[in-house]
Design an enzyme around this catalytic site. Structure first.
Site, mmCIF file in Angstrom:
data_model
loop_
_atom_site.group_PDB
_atom_site.id
_atom_site.type_symbol
_atom_site.label_atom_id
_atom_site.label_comp_id
_atom_site.label_asym_id
_atom_site.label_seq_id
_atom_site.Cartn_x
_atom_site.Cartn_y
_atom_site.Cartn_z
ATOM 1 N N ASN A 4 9.225 -20.827 34.369
ATOM 2 C CA ASN A 4 10.570 -20.282 34.195
ATOM 3 C C ASN A 4 10.507 -18.985 33.389
ATOM 4 O OD1 ASN A 4 13.479 -20.215 34.189
ATOM 5 N ND2 ASN A 4 13.441 -22.452 34.361
ATOM 6 N N ASP A 19 -6.135 -14.794 24.384
ATOM 7 C CA ASP A 19 -7.400 -14.264 23.879
ATOM 8 C C ASP A 19 -8.530 -15.175 24.342
ATOM 9 O OD1 ASP A 19 -5.150 -13.366 22.197
ATOM 10 O OD2 ASP A 19 -6.693 -12.272 21.092
ATOM 11 N N HIS A 74 -5.851 -16.552 12.987
ATOM 12 C CA HIS A 74 -6.176 -15.568 11.950
ATOM 13 C C HIS A 74 -6.560 -16.281 10.652
ATOM 14 C CE1 HIS A 74 -4.679 -12.180 14.340
ATOM 15 N NE2 HIS A 74 -3.752 -13.019 14.768
ATOM 16 N N ALA A 106 11.581 -30.489 24.791
ATOM 17 C CA ALA A 106 12.052 -29.145 24.456
ATOM 18 C C ALA A 106 11.908 -28.856 22.969
ATOM 19 C CB ALA A 106 13.512 -28.984 24.874
ATOM 20 N N THR A 136 0.302 -28.840 18.416
ATOM 21 C CA THR A 136 -0.813 -28.410 17.571
ATOM 22 C C THR A 136 -2.046 -29.292 17.733
ATOM 23 O OG1 THR A 136 -0.015 -29.751 15.722
ATOM 24 C CG2 THR A 136 0.754 -27.460 15.835
ATOM 25 N N ARG A 151 5.782 -42.151 23.389
ATOM 26 C CA ARG A 151 5.418 -43.370 24.118
ATOM 27 C C ARG A 151 4.691 -42.984 25.397
ATOM 28 N NH1 ARG A 151 8.659 -43.872 28.530
ATOM 29 N NH2 ARG A 151 10.724 -42.887 28.507
#
Length: 213
Positions: free
Chosen positions: A83, A91, A113, A167, A172, A190
């Protein structure tokens, strides 16, 4: 060792390296070209994506506008839907499987970084030159994944096939296959099971039917 090889090894590299800057300049220009096309300019869009991406499968549709940092570091499988406002800071390698769908404003970021401010400013590179250095971690997204609106996927993450990311999530860490996951940071809520089938939602299915595998 070239800077591209250093990126692939996951070690520090210099983003200001002339060869890398040329790759990025080309990708930024192609991204801008794509973003200026109209939806019915399918041939022009296809030609741009062929130049921009490392590889792409059949049936790839990206709404636009788009932004790819390197472009050639991204591989997209068959029947991908992206979308609007897709951003891929590739990178490191970004691999997207088959039948993957992205909602609006999805961002994939691979560079990392240094945390220490002075190290972020400058360090000594492999040749003893003072440079701004960073490193990058690849992102892998399996087949049949749905990533909802406003999701950020961080470097080093693998999202397993069949998963759904809610959403606004910030991913991470790895998400196992066939999982519903959401949140900041994104966590598994779940597993996705047969009970989630649309066949159990007749009020939504109306006169439609589920295909028999």
């Amino acid at each position: 060792m070239t800077e591209e090889e250093r990126i692939r090894k996951g070690i520090l590299f210099s983003p200001s390296n002339p060869e890398l800057k040329e790759i990025k300049r080309r990708s930024h220009n192609l991204s801008q070209q794509y973003s200026l096309t109209y939806e019915d300019q399918s041939e022009e869009r296809e030609m741009i994506l062929q130049q921009l991406l490392g590889s792409k499968g059949e049936g790839v549709f990206i709404q636009g506008p788009i932004f790819f940092h390197y472009g050639v570091h991204t591989r997209i499988g068959d029947q991908f839907f992206g979308n609007y406002n897709l951003t891929v800071q590739d990178d490191a390698q970004v691999t997207i499987g088959d039948y993957v769908s992205f909602g609006p404003n999805v961002t994939i970021v691979t560079p990392v970084h240094p945390f220490i401010a002075s190290e972020r400013r400058q360090m000594l590179d492999q040749n003893g030159n003072i440079k701004s250095l960073c490193y990058a971690k690849p992102v892998t997204i399996g087949d049949d994944v749905w990533i909802s609106a406003n999701v950020t996927v961080c470097g080093g993450v693998t999202i397993g096939s069949g998963s759904v990311i809610g959403a606004g999530s910030v991913v991470t860490r790895d998400i196992p296959a066939n999982s519903l996951a959401a949140g900041v940071p994104c966590k598994v809520i779940r597993p996705i099971t047969e009970a989630d089938s649309m066949r159990y939602k007749p009020e939504i299915m109306a006169d439609c039917k589920v295909l028999v595998p």
